[in-house]
Design a protein around this motif. Structure first.
Motif, PDB file in Angstrom:
ATOM      1  N   UNK A 108      43.257  47.117  31.868  1.00 10.98           N
ATOM      2  CA  UNK A 108      43.933  46.458  32.985  1.00 10.98           C
ATOM      3  C   UNK A 108      43.938  47.379  34.196  1.00 10.98           C
ATOM      4  N   UNK A 109      43.927  46.765  35.361  1.00 10.82           N
ATOM      5  CA  UNK A 109      44.062  47.511  36.609  1.00 10.82           C
ATOM      6  C   UNK A 109      45.320  47.029  37.317  1.00 10.82           C
ATOM      7  N   UNK A 110      45.914  47.937  38.061  1.00 11.97           N
ATOM      8  CA  UNK A 110      47.085  47.593  38.853  1.00 11.97           C
ATOM      9  C   UNK A 110      46.739  47.638  40.346  1.00 11.97           C
ATOM     10  N   UNK A 111      45.473  47.765  40.629  1.00 14.65           N
ATOM     11  CA  UNK A 111      45.013  47.845  42.023  1.00 14.65           C
ATOM     12  C   UNK A 111      45.294  46.521  42.744  1.00 14.65           C
ATOM     13  N   UNK A 112      45.799  46.616  43.959  1.00 19.88           N
ATOM     14  CA  UNK A 112      46.073  45.417  44.758  1.00 19.88           C
ATOM     15  C   UNK A 112      44.742  44.826  45.214  1.00 19.88           C
ATOM     16  N   UNK A 113      44.515  43.582  44.836  1.00 21.78           N
ATOM     17  CA  UNK A 113      43.266  42.890  45.163  1.00 21.78           C
ATOM     18  C   UNK A 113      43.645  41.520  45.721  1.00 21.78           C
ATOM     19  N   UNK A 114      44.180  41.493  46.906  1.00 18.60           N
ATOM     20  CA  UNK A 114      44.599  40.225  47.493  1.00 18.60           C
ATOM     21  C   UNK A 114      45.859  39.700  46.828  1.00 18.60           C
ATOM     22  N   UNK A 115      46.040  38.381  46.895  1.00 13.42           N
ATOM     23  CA  UNK A 115      47.220  37.765  46.289  1.00 13.42           C
ATOM     24  C   UNK A 115      46.982  37.541  44.785  1.00 13.42           C
ATOM     25  N   UNK A 116      47.974  36.958  44.115  1.00 15.29           N
ATOM     26  CA  UNK A 116      47.878  36.757  42.658  1.00 15.29           C
ATOM     27  C   UNK A 116      46.699  35.853  42.274  1.00 15.29           C
ATOM     28  N   UNK A 117      46.406  34.879  43.085  1.00 15.77           N
ATOM     29  CA  UNK A 117      45.265  33.994  42.801  1.00 15.77           C
ATOM     30  C   UNK A 117      43.954  34.771  42.950  1.00 15.77           C
ATOM     31  N   UNK A 118      43.818  35.527  44.020  1.00 19.16           N
ATOM     32  CA  UNK A 118      42.598  36.304  44.238  1.00 19.16           C
ATOM     33  C   UNK A 118      42.432  37.368  43.160  1.00 19.16           C
ATOM     34  N   UNK A 119      43.545  37.897  42.668  1.00 26.74           N
ATOM     35  CA  UNK A 119      43.483  38.925  41.630  1.00 26.74           C
ATOM     36  C   UNK A 119      42.943  38.391  40.309  1.00 26.74           C
ATOM     37  N   UNK A 120      42.896  37.083  40.163  1.00 24.57           N
ATOM     38  CA  UNK A 120      42.342  36.510  38.931  1.00 24.57           C
ATOM     39  C   UNK A 120      40.833  36.704  38.849  1.00 24.57           C
ATOM     40  N   UNK A 121      40.163  36.790  39.976  1.00 25.86           N
ATOM     41  CA  UNK A 121      38.710  36.876  39.897  1.00 25.86           C
ATOM     42  C   UNK A 121      38.065  37.981  40.732  1.00 25.86           C
ATOM     43  N   UNK A 122      38.703  38.447  41.780  1.00 22.19           N
ATOM     44  CA  UNK A 122      38.035  39.405  42.660  1.00 22.19           C
ATOM     45  C   UNK A 122      37.753  40.760  42.019  1.00 22.19           C
ATOM     46  N   UNK A 123      38.430  41.098  40.951  1.00 17.94           N
ATOM     47  CA  UNK A 123      38.162  42.398  40.316  1.00 17.94           C
ATOM     48  C   UNK A 123      36.861  42.369  39.507  1.00 17.94           C
ATOM     49  N   UNK A 124      36.260  41.198  39.364  1.00 11.64           N
ATOM     50  CA  UNK A 124      35.034  41.094  38.565  1.00 11.64           C
ATOM     51  C   UNK A 124      33.844  40.572  39.360  1.00 11.64           C
ATOM     52  N   UNK A 125      33.966  40.514  40.662  1.00 20.31           N
ATOM     53  CA  UNK A 125      32.854  40.000  41.463  1.00 20.31           C
ATOM     54  C   UNK A 125      32.396  41.014  42.493  1.00 20.31           C
ATOM     55  N   UNK A 126      31.212  40.787  42.998  1.00 20.19           N
ATOM     56  CA  UNK A 126      30.692  41.638  44.064  1.00 20.19           C
ATOM     57  C   UNK A 126      31.445  41.429  45.368  1.00 20.19           C
ATOM     58  N   UNK A 127      32.219  40.354  45.468  1.00 19.43           N
ATOM     59  CA  UNK A 127      33.024  40.098  46.670  1.00 19.43           C
ATOM     60  C   UNK A 127      34.347  40.853  46.627  1.00 19.43           C
TER      61      UNK A 127
END
Length: 125
Positions: free
Chosen positions: A76-95
């Protein structure tokens, strides 16, 4: 060797109730499963509930952008990656978040997970 890589999944657990298919062992042993999610993911509780139902080895291991020497099965990561919805997928994409030389921040984690399922022992080094 083969294995299972799960990124932000499975979202199959609600209030402690999991999908029926998780109660039955699959062909691939859970020692060959590696899972990665964000603690900030809108489905984080459901996903880690699913990991428990699947009996993934160990406990969730918090990591940064570099994988540890001995890779856990639950990452698991605790890095802030946008909002909770964005955090569902942005940690695994090139975006998602970019790091050194504009490469994806978690590229080394993804590579370690791939190495782990390719090695006979299932342990990435």
């Amino acid at each position: 060797m083969q294995g299972v890589l799960m990124f932000g999944s499975p979202v199959e657990s609600v209030d402690g109730v999991t999908a029926a298919w998780m109660a039955h062992p699959g062909v691939t042993p859970v020692t060959r499963y590696y899972a990665f999610d964000s603690r900030r993911d809108m489905y984080a509780d459901r996903i880690t509930g699913s990991w428990r139902a699947l009996h993934l080895p160990g406990r969730p291991q918090l990591l940064g952008s570099t994988p540890p020497h001995r890779l856990a099965h639950q990452l698991v990561t605790d890095r802030r990656i946008g909002d909770r919805r964005q955090s569902h997928s942005l940690f695994i994409t090139d975006r998602g978040p970019r790091g050194h030389q504009d490469s994806p921040v978690f590229q080394k984690v993804w590579a370690a997970m791939l190495r782990a399922v390719r090695q006979p022992s299932g342990i990435a080094s």
